[in-house]
Structures are given as structure tokens and as C-alpha cells.
Design a protein around this motif. Structure first.
Motif, PDB file in Angstrom:
ATOM      1  N   SER B 118       0.843  -1.204   0.000  1.00 25.96           N
ATOM      2  CA  SER B 118       0.000   0.000   0.000  1.00 25.96           C
ATOM      3  C   SER B 118       0.876   1.252   0.000  1.00 25.96           C
ATOM      4  CB  SER B 118      -0.928  -0.012   1.221  1.00 25.96           C
ATOM      5  OG  SER B 118      -0.185  -0.231   2.402  1.00 25.96           O
ATOM      6  N   VAL B 119       0.276   2.371  -0.395  1.00 24.00           N
ATOM      7  CA  VAL B 119       1.043   3.617  -0.526  1.00 24.00           C
ATOM      8  C   VAL B 119       0.556   4.632   0.502  1.00 24.00           C
ATOM      9  CG1 VAL B 119       1.769   5.437  -2.105  1.00 24.00           C
ATOM     10  CG2 VAL B 119       1.281   3.150  -2.993  1.00 24.00           C
ATOM     11  N   ASN B 120       1.496   5.200   1.253  1.00 22.22           N
ATOM     12  CA  ASN B 120       1.168   6.203   2.269  1.00 22.22           C
ATOM     13  C   ASN B 120       0.965   7.584   1.660  1.00 22.22           C
ATOM     14  OD1 ASN B 120       1.042   4.690   4.608  1.00 22.22           O
ATOM     15  ND2 ASN B 120       3.266   4.723   4.889  1.00 22.22           N
ATOM     16  N   ARG B 121       0.550   8.512   2.505  1.00 20.69           N
ATOM     17  CA  ARG B 121       0.375   9.905   2.074  1.00 20.69           C
ATOM     18  C   ARG B 121       1.625  10.477   1.439  1.00 20.69           C
ATOM     19  NH1 ARG B 121       0.530  12.133   6.620  1.00 20.69           N
ATOM     20  NH2 ARG B 121      -0.045  10.414   7.978  1.00 20.69           N
ATOM     21  N   ASP B 122       2.787  10.089   1.986  1.00 20.21           N
ATOM     22  CA  ASP B 122       4.041  10.663   1.496  1.00 20.21           C
ATOM     23  C   ASP B 122       4.595   9.901   0.285  1.00 20.21           C
ATOM     24  OD1 ASP B 122       4.877   8.298   2.610  1.00 20.21           O
ATOM     25  OD2 ASP B 122       6.065   9.220   4.209  1.00 20.21           O
ATOM     26  N   GLY B 123       3.797   8.962  -0.238  1.00 22.19           N
ATOM     27  CA  GLY B 123       4.230   8.210  -1.412  1.00 22.19           C
ATOM     28  C   GLY B 123       5.065   6.988  -1.094  1.00 22.19           C
ATOM     29  N   LYS B 124       5.426   6.802   0.181  1.00 20.36           N
ATOM     30  CA  LYS B 124       6.220   5.621   0.547  1.00 20.36           C
ATOM     31  C   LYS B 124       5.356   4.369   0.509  1.00 20.36           C
ATOM     32  CE  LYS B 124       9.792   7.681   3.460  1.00 20.36           C
ATOM     33  NZ  LYS B 124      10.081   8.083   4.830  1.00 20.36           N
ATOM     34  N   GLU B 125       5.969   3.293   0.062  1.00 16.53           N
ATOM     35  CA  GLU B 125       5.239   2.040  -0.079  1.00 16.53           C
ATOM     36  C   GLU B 125       5.425   1.174   1.163  1.00 16.53           C
ATOM     37  OE1 GLU B 125       5.086  -1.350  -3.540  1.00 16.53           O
ATOM     38  OE2 GLU B 125       5.417   0.749  -4.053  1.00 16.53           O
ATOM     39  N   GLN B 126       4.319   0.637   1.658  1.00 15.99           N
ATOM     40  CA  GLN B 126       4.380  -0.293   2.784  1.00 15.99           C
ATOM     41  C   GLN B 126       4.316  -1.717   2.257  1.00 15.99           C
ATOM     42  OE1 GLN B 126       2.341   1.145   6.588  1.00 15.99           O
ATOM     43  NE2 GLN B 126       0.739   1.421   5.078  1.00 15.99           N
TER      44      GLN B 126
END
Lengths: 247, 199
Positions: B118-126
Motif C-alpha cells: 500500500s502507498v502512504n500519504r508521502d508516497g512511501k510504499e508499505q
């Protein structure tokens, strides 16, 4: 999956743990082996905590928030002091939390739960199940019709009794807002003796779990009312959120 | 003196207690039929895209005892890493379920769709994971943890990378036991204590 866009979610306000119970409290014996030794790892909420389950309100039945009648599907009322439990759900910014699911569960008027693990000899009420659910309206209001639960003894210290209480579970809009609490009743002398309630160390926070009698909302010759307002974890809403990485 | 902030404090948590099942999983508690439709019975329905997996485990207390009364809620994204409520989510994925320990053995099983990253608000991928919220008697405020998978690349995950004691990351990894099956035990306290979050 690099074609996906950053989540357009809103960050949750970090939890103020000082307003919550301690995890480890020797007076509540079960917490001794069920509390982590290591500190919680704290960090900003992610898309995982900022999103949460969405419920179809059509799944709710007309008696779901009426514990006096829901066990018998409306055929016969439960025994006990009839009460309206009602209030508002707000977030930390004071905004109403609309359309959120609330579930409650409780003992019957004699202090007995309808549960295989409850061995207290107070009798079950054939007309009382003990759970209910509803959603808040657009202003965050909710209401349940139920009976006042009895106090009951429980195995902890040699002679501990739970004050009269109703368990309350709330969702909000993000999984990180999930909350379970208990509502107590004004004037119950067992409140100050309860090792579970006293896991909350902030006295003002304890007081906020005690619902006052709300005579103005009672119905003459029918039911009394108790008012229980609830505050859920909120969201940060400034115009400086959602900045790209590194800015 | 200063201006007074008008923010409110969150209502204090209280333990879910031993009878939590009455309110959250009434059928399990013996109150089947009180609701026309119980919620939280599965994270997905027929037609959901992705691989169906089964995660089995226990919840263990600080005395090493397998808890019979423990339960948790699971929350996850669909196979593409989209959460219910977000645009484009698989309509057959609710993403949320309640899971109870077996009252005799203490073992629980979560049957679900393997989530995507999944992708966070800051664009980082979990990395793919399932959020877990454990409640039971003796737990005064619900414990947040996560199930990651030992057959995924977890190296770039922004949450796991914050764990200073690297060997403890292992407590968050479901171990593949056979095709589509994983093992994940939650240890509340002591040796091998699961990492719990405040996020």
C-alpha cells in the motif's frame, strides 16, 4: 505498483497515552501477564490506521438498539430498571462523529452475563440477551434503550465487585481510532473501589466515564435516562499535510 | 495565563473484559440470531481478487499460557494494496474481520486475501501487511500490531525500518508453512514479545 498515487487520507492525532489506563496494574491481576514489557513503538499513523471498515447501515435491524426487546425479537421485555443510554460522539477537535457504529454489551439486572464463561449464580433473564448496536446520526448522537445492569462479584482480589457498567465499542472512520470503554452510573459506591476503573490514573478521566442521571431526557412513567458523551481520537487538519517526501 | 485550547481529551479506554464476545461476536458467545446479520465474519466475499491464504496462531500471555479468551480485529488492503473506502478498491473485499481464539485450544485462524503493498500519504510504499488490534480481559487498551509475511520483500517497509532492535522484526513475520498457509503467534509479554505500536 509505482503507478499508484499517494493516499489522500488525513493523519490521526497522536494518542495522548496519559488519558488512558496503564497497561500494567497489579490490582487488576490479569493485566500483570497481559501487559507488554517493552514500550510501544510510536510513530505517525499510516494509510493503514487512517482508513477503516465501512459498514452498510442497512444491516442494522429495528430492534438492534433496544436491549429490552431485542433478545425476544419484540415478544417480551427484559427484567430491570428501564433506562435510556444516550449521548454524543465527538472527536478531539469537538467535531461530531457521524454515522459511526457503536456496539454495547452488559450484564442483566442481576449482574449475570449471557456467556458460557459466566458462572455467577444470579439467574439469566430469559428475556435478556445483553448486546446492542447502532450508528450515530449526522450530529453524532446515539441512543440505546436497555435495563440498568447489576453489580457483580469477580475473581480478582478476595472480594472485588464490578460497579454497574455497560461496555461500549466505537469505530470512528480510521482503524487507529478504534476504542473500547465502559460507562458507569452516577452514585454507584463501587466506582471508587473498582480495580479496573482505577487503571485510569487521571481522576478527571475516571469521572468522564461516569454517566450522570439525565432526568430531562427520561420519559415519565417509562424510563430514566443516563447521558454518556464520548470523545474519539481525532485527525489533524492543517493545509500543510500531504507534502511530498523530502519537503 | 494564555488562551484556553478548545481541544478535547479522548475518552479513556477500558478493558474489553472476558465477555467481549457478547457484544462483538454474539454467535460465538451463544447469542446467535440476536442480529439478522453479524458483522466482521470475513474480510472478503466470493469473487475477491487475489490469493486466499490462511494464517493460524495463538495469543500467549507472559506466563507462556495460550489464551483461550483472546480475540482481535484484522484490517487490511485488497490484493492491489487499496483499502476499503479508497478509490478503486475490490468491491468484494471488506478488509475487516473479527477473529477469536478457540475456547478449547486457544488457536485462531484468519482466512483472508493476501494484501498487496500500500502507498502512504508521502508516497512511501508499505510491504503487504494486516493490521491487528488485540483485545481481551487484562488488556486495558487495545494492542496494535501487524502481520507481515516472510515470503515478501519487507526491506523497504517504513514501519519495520523504525524498529531499532532488528531481531524483534521477526515477531511480526508470519511464517509460511505450506502453500497459502502461514503461522503467526502473538506474544503479549516476555521472551519473544511481539512488537506493539502506538500509531
Amino acid at each position: 505498483m509505482s503507478n499508484r498515487q499517494p493516499a489522500e487520507t488525513t493523519p490521526l492525532i497522536p494518542r495522548n497515552r496519559d488519558v488512558h489506563p496503564v497497561a500494567y496494574d497489579p490490582n487488576y491481576k490479569t493485566s500483570v501477564t497481559r501487559s507488554p514489557n517493552f514500550p510501544l513503538l510510536a510513530m505517525e499513523s499510516t494509510v493503514t490506521e487512517e482508513t477503516g471498515p465501512v459498514f452498510n447501515q442497512n444491516k442494522l435491524g429495528p430492534l438492534d438498539n433496544n436491549l429490552i426487546m431485542n433478545w425476544t425479537q419484540g415478544k417480551a421485555p427484559a427484567v430491570g430498571e428501564r433506562i435510556l443510554m444516550h449521548g454524543r460522539v465527538l472527536d478531539e477537535s469537538g467535531r461530531p462523529v457521524p454515522n459511526t457504529l457503536i456496539e454495547i454489551w452488559q450484564a442483566n439486572a442481576g449482574g449475570r452475563y449471557r456467556h458460557i464463561k459466566d458462572t455467577y449464580f444470579a439467574p439469566l433473564d430469559p428475556n435478556f440477551g445483553g448486546c446492542g448496536r447502532t450508528v450515530t446520526d449526522e450530529n453524532g448522537h446515539y441512543q440505546f434503550l436497555t435495563i440498568r445492569p447489576g453489580a457483580y462479584p469477580w475473581p480478582n482480589r478476595a472480594n472485588d465487585w464490578r460497579p454497574m457498567h455497560i461496555h461500549v465499542s466505537l469505530f470512528g472512520s480510521g482503524f487507529g481510532q478504534r476504542l473500547i470503554t465502559q460507562m458507569y452510573f452516577q452514585g454507584d459506591p463501587l466506582i471508587d473501589l473498582c480495580p479496573i476503573l482505577s487503571t485510569v490514573k487521571d481522576r478527571a478521566q475516571v469521572d468522564r466515564l461516569v454517566a450522570p442521571l439525565d432526568l430531562a431526557s427520561s420519559k415519565p412513567l417509562d424510563f430514566l435516562a443516563y447521558r454518556f458523551d464520548i470523545v474519539m481520537r481525532g485527525r489533524r487538519q492543517t493545509m500543510f499535510e500531504n507534502k511530498p517526501e523530502g519537503m | 495565563m494564555t488562551q484556553k485550547l478548545d481541544t478535547l481529551q479522548e475518552t479513556a479506554s477500558q478493558t474489553a473484559g472476558p465477555f467481549v464476545h457478547i457484544g462483538m461476536v454474539p454467535t460465538y458467545a451463544g447469542l446467535g440470531g440476536i442480529y439478522e446479520e453479524e458483522i466482521g465474519t470475513s474480510t472478503f466475499s466470493d469473487g475477491a481478487k487475489g490469493d486466499v491464504i490462511e494464517i493460524t496462531g495463538t495469543i500467549i500471555d507472559g506466563a507462556g499460557f495460550v489464551m483461550r479468551d483472546g480475540m482481535f480485529e484484522a484490517w487490511q488492503a485488497d490484493a492491489n494494496g487499496i483499502y476499503p473506502g479508497q478509490d478503486g478498491v475490490d468491491p468484494n473485499v471488506s478488509g475487516w474481520a473479527r477473529v477469536c481464539a478457540d475456547p478449547e485450544s486457544g488457536e485462531w485462524t484468519l482466512r483472508t486475501i493476501k494484501p498487496g503493498s500500500s502507498v502512504n500519504r508521502d508516497g512511501k510504499e508499505q510491504a503487504p501487511h494486516i493490521a491487528i488490534w488485540v483485545v481481551a480481559r487484562g488488556i486495558n487498551i487495545g494492542l496494535q500490531t501487524r502481520i507481515y509475511f516472510d515470503d515478501e520483500d519487507n526491506s523497504g517497509d517504513p514501519v519495520l525500518s523504525r524498529i531499532e532492535h532488528k531481531h524483534r522484526i521477526d515477531t511480526l513475520l508470519a511464517k509460511k508453512t505450506e502453500d497459502g498457509k502461514y503461522r503467526f503467534d502473538i506474544r503479549l509479554q516476555g521472551e519473544g514479545e511481539t512488537v506493539f505500536f502506538d500509531m
